[in-house]
Design a protein around this motif. Structure first.
Motif, mmCIF file in Angstrom:
data_model
loop_
_atom_site.group_PDB
_atom_site.id
_atom_site.type_symbol
_atom_site.label_atom_id
_atom_site.label_comp_id
_atom_site.label_asym_id
_atom_site.label_seq_id
_atom_site.Cartn_x
_atom_site.Cartn_y
_atom_site.Cartn_z
ATOM 1 N N UNK A 55 -7.991 -1.436 -3.535
ATOM 2 C CA UNK A 55 -7.914 -1.290 -1.787
ATOM 3 C C UNK A 55 -6.438 -0.463 -1.719
ATOM 4 N N UNK A 56 -5.260 -0.599 -2.334
ATOM 5 C CA UNK A 56 -4.246 -0.163 -2.247
ATOM 6 C C UNK A 56 -4.512 1.464 -2.542
ATOM 7 N N UNK A 57 -5.463 1.807 -3.250
ATOM 8 C CA UNK A 57 -5.724 3.307 -3.423
ATOM 9 C C UNK A 57 -6.608 3.900 -2.258
ATOM 10 N N UNK A 58 -6.824 2.966 -1.237
ATOM 11 C CA UNK A 58 -7.898 3.586 -0.151
ATOM 12 C C UNK A 58 -7.268 3.675 1.066
ATOM 13 N N UNK A 59 -8.090 4.049 1.986
ATOM 14 C CA UNK A 59 -7.386 4.217 3.550
ATOM 15 C C UNK A 59 -7.106 2.982 4.039
#
Length: 106
Positions: A55-59
């Motif tokens: 998630x922290x590498x996503x939008x």
């Protein structure tokens, strides 16, 4: 160790400027905190563990940050209203957890 003094001062000024102290009751703040935690949970709902880890590498990363900030602010504000020294409470809880879960046995 944490130090919430600066955040406490900013939250107090923010509430003062808007005359929000009247609304910052323990009940209202606890409910608002619960809502913000639910909003954070909603981001991860139905994700696989791999998706949740990404998630922290996503939008959604900025959304996660905003929800965590809301949670932190409501938690600190609630502790202020209740007269709880959050720094002391956290320090004491860490000691209790260390005794309950000794590292060599964990």
């Amino acid at each position: 160790m944490i130090d919430t003094a600066g955040l406490e001062a900013e939250l107090h000024k923010f509430a003062d400027a808007r005359d929000w102290h009247q609304y910052h009751t323990p009940k209202n703040l606890a409910m608002a905190l619960s809502v913000e935690v639910a909003e954070l949970v909603e981001i991860f709902q139905w994700h696989t563990p791999a998706q949740a880890n990404a998630v922290m590498r996503s939008d959604e990363a900025r959304h996660v940050e905003q929800e965590l900030a809301d949670i932190a602010m409501y938690l600190v504000r609630l502790s202020m209203v209740l007269g709880v020294d959050l720094n002391r409470a956290v320090a004491e809880k860490l000691v209790m957890n260390a005794q309950k879960y000794p590292a060599p046995q964990a």
